[in-house]
Design a protein around this motif. Structure first.
Motif, PDB file in Angstrom:
ATOM      1  N   ALA A 251     -26.625  18.315  26.667  1.00 39.51           N
ATOM      2  CA  ALA A 251     -27.992  18.799  26.410  1.00 39.51           C
ATOM      3  C   ALA A 251     -28.409  19.782  27.487  1.00 39.51           C
ATOM      4  CB  ALA A 251     -28.960  17.622  26.354  1.00 39.51           C
ATOM      5  N   ARG A 254     -26.411  23.126  27.060  1.00 39.09           N
ATOM      6  CA  ARG A 254     -26.973  23.929  25.967  1.00 39.09           C
ATOM      7  C   ARG A 254     -28.283  24.577  26.388  1.00 39.09           C
ATOM      8  NH1 ARG A 254     -25.171  19.604  22.579  1.00 39.09           N
ATOM      9  NH2 ARG A 254     -27.187  18.584  22.929  1.00 39.09           N
ATOM     10  N   ARG A 292     -36.561  20.262  22.541  1.00 36.84           N
ATOM     11  CA  ARG A 292     -35.533  20.019  21.525  1.00 36.84           C
ATOM     12  C   ARG A 292     -34.334  19.289  22.114  1.00 36.84           C
ATOM     13  NH1 ARG A 292     -34.632  24.940  20.314  1.00 36.84           N
ATOM     14  NH2 ARG A 292     -32.707  25.272  21.482  1.00 36.84           N
ATOM     15  N   GLU A 293     -33.882  19.728  23.291  1.00 38.19           N
ATOM     16  CA  GLU A 293     -32.721  19.080  23.886  1.00 38.19           C
ATOM     17  C   GLU A 293     -33.055  17.685  24.417  1.00 38.19           C
ATOM     18  OE1 GLU A 293     -29.793  19.955  23.520  1.00 38.19           O
ATOM     19  OE2 GLU A 293     -30.077  21.984  22.775  1.00 38.19           O
ATOM     20  N   ARG A 295     -35.192  15.599  23.004  1.00 41.44           N
ATOM     21  CA  ARG A 295     -35.151  14.723  21.824  1.00 41.44           C
ATOM     22  C   ARG A 295     -33.714  14.483  21.383  1.00 41.44           C
ATOM     23  NH1 ARG A 295     -39.458  18.147  20.233  1.00 41.44           N
ATOM     24  NH2 ARG A 295     -38.009  19.330  18.878  1.00 41.44           N
ATOM     25  N   ARG A 296     -32.913  15.532  21.421  1.00 43.24           N
ATOM     26  CA  ARG A 296     -31.519  15.403  21.006  1.00 43.24           C
ATOM     27  C   ARG A 296     -30.759  14.460  21.926  1.00 43.24           C
ATOM     28  NH1 ARG A 296     -27.910  20.791  19.663  1.00 43.24           N
ATOM     29  NH2 ARG A 296     -26.053  19.741  18.833  1.00 43.24           N
ATOM     30  N   ARG A 297     -31.034  14.563  23.213  1.00 44.37           N
ATOM     31  CA  ARG A 297     -30.385  13.675  24.184  1.00 44.37           C
ATOM     32  C   ARG A 297     -30.786  12.227  23.938  1.00 44.37           C
ATOM     33  NH1 ARG A 297     -32.014  11.883  29.389  1.00 44.37           N
ATOM     34  NH2 ARG A 297     -30.241  11.353  30.723  1.00 44.37           N
ATOM     35  N   ARG A 299     -31.642  10.887  21.121  1.00 43.76           N
ATOM     36  CA  ARG A 299     -30.977  10.353  19.915  1.00 43.76           C
ATOM     37  C   ARG A 299     -29.527  10.008  20.202  1.00 43.76           C
ATOM     38  NH1 ARG A 299     -33.864  14.595  17.297  1.00 43.76           N
ATOM     39  NH2 ARG A 299     -32.002  15.880  17.261  1.00 43.76           N
TER      40      ARG A 299
END
Length: 299
Positions: A251, A254, A292-293, A295-297, A299
Motif C-alpha cells: 500500500a 503504491r 484509498r490505500e 482502506r485497501r490495507r 481490507r
C-alpha cells in the motif's frame, strides 16, 4: 494510525535517549515532505516506521551537507568521516547518525547502500548541470539510485530478485529525479544549477537564459512537456515495484508512486509556470490516494 510511542516500542527502540533521537528525526521528515510522512505513518507496519524515517532523515541531512557551506566552512568531509567511522564501529553520537546505526542493526542490508550513497556524493557536489542525457544518467546511477535504495532496501521483500528489483527501482528514481529537476527549476536556477541537459535545451530550441527569465516560448514549453512526459512514463512503469514488496509494504509503495505521478501531472498542467514556482500534488488527489490505500490495507 498507531501512536509514535507505539511504533518505537514495536520496533524495539526502548532506550530513552535513542527514542528521543528518532523523535527528532520524525519532526525533520514531517516538515520536509508532509505527504510522504503521512504515507509512512498510515501505510507501513509500525515496526518499520521509525527505520524508514531514520533512513530518510539521514539522506536529507547528507544531501544538505553536500550543498551547504557556512561561514566559509565546508562540513561535508567531517560528516563523511563521521558516517564511515560509525559504519565501522557501529557507534555514533550525532543525532542523525545514531538512529541510522540502530536501524542498520535491524536491517543490515542498509549498510551497503549507505556506503554506496557516500561513494556517489562527490558527483553531487561537483555537478552544476549536464552536457548530455548520458551525463544525467551517470548521475542517476552514481547518486540518485543509491539514495533511493536507502529507503527501497527497507521496503523490498528479502526474497525479491536483486537484479530485477533494482532495475525497477532505477526506473522509478529516473522518473522521480527528472521530475524533481524540472519541478525545482525556479529554485535551482537561482542557485546556479540546472538539472536539464544542454543537449535537451538545444534539441527543443531554448536556452538557459530563457529558463532563467521564465520566458514562455515554444521551445521552453516543448522542453518541459518532453521532460515531464518522460518522467511520468518512468513513474508509471515503476508501478511494477509493488510486486517486489511484501504484502504489508505494498500500500505504501503504491501510494508513493501515485503521489509522484500526481505531482508530474500537476507540473505538466502548470507549463511554464514551473519557471516561477514548483508544483505539488493536488491536496484532494493526494488525500484521496492515502485514503484509498489505507482502506485497501485495512481490507
Amino acid at each position: 494510525m498507531h501512536t509514535w510511542d507505539t511504533t518505537l516500542t514495536t520496533a524495539g527502540i526502548n532506550e530513552p535517549a535513542l527514542r528521543h533521537a528518532y523523535t527528532r528525526q520524525r519532526a525533520t521528515v514531517a516538515g520536509y515532505r508532509r505527504h510522504a510522512y503521512l504515507a509512512v505513518r498510515l501505510l507501513l507496519p509500525p515496526a518499520l516506521v521509525p527505520h524508514v524515517i531514520a533512513a530518510t532523515a539521514f539522506m536529507h541531512h547528507t544531501d544538505t551537507a553536500l550543498d551547504t557551506t557556512t561561514g566559509g566552512h565546508d562540513g561535508w568531509p567531517a560528516w563523511e568521516t563521521e558516517v564511515r567511522t560509525g559504519l565501522e564501529s557501529g557507534t555514533g553520537a550525532h543525532p542523525v547518525l545514531r538512529p541510522l546505526l540502530r536501524t542498520i542493526t535491524s536491517h543490515p542490508q542498509l549498510r551497503t547502500h549507505v556506503a554506496d550513497f557516500l561513494d556517489g556524493a562527490p558527483l553531487e557536489r561537483e555537478s552544476t548541470g549536464f552536457a548530455t542525457e548520458s551525463a544525467y544518467q551517470k548521475y542517476v546511477d552514481a547518486y540518485s539510485l543509491p539514495a533511493f535504495m536507502l529507503i527501497a532496501s527497507l521496503l523490498l521483500s528479502p526474497d525479491a530478485d536483486p537484479g530485477a528489483s533494482r532495475e525497477v527501482c532505477r526506473t522509478y528514481i529516473d522518473g522521480s529525479q527528472r521530475l524533481d529537476f524540472v519541478n525545482d527549476l525556479s529554485e535551482d536556477l537561482r542557485d546556479g544549477r540546472l538539472g536539464l541537459s544542454d543537449e535537451a535545451l538545444e534539441r527543443h530550441g531554448t536556452t538557459r537564459r530563457d529558463l532563467e527569465r521564465a520566458r514562455d516560448t515554444t521551445g521552453t514549453r516543448a522542453l518541459l512537456r518532453a521532460e515531464l512526459g518522460q518522467a511520468r512514463r518512468d513513474l508509471l512503469a515503476a508501478r511494477r515495484l509493488v510486486a517486489f514488496a511484501p504484502p504489508g509494504h505494498r500500500a505504501f509503495t503504491r501510494a508513493v508512486i501515485a503521489l509522484e505521478t500526481l505531482t508530474a501531472e500537476r507540473a505538466l498542467a502548470a507549463g511554464t509556470g514551473l519557471l516561477r514556482r514548483p508544483a505539488g500534488p493536488p491536496l484532494a488527489g493526494a488525500l484521496g490516494v492515502l485514503a484509498r490505500e489505507y482502506r485497501r490495507r485495512g481490507r
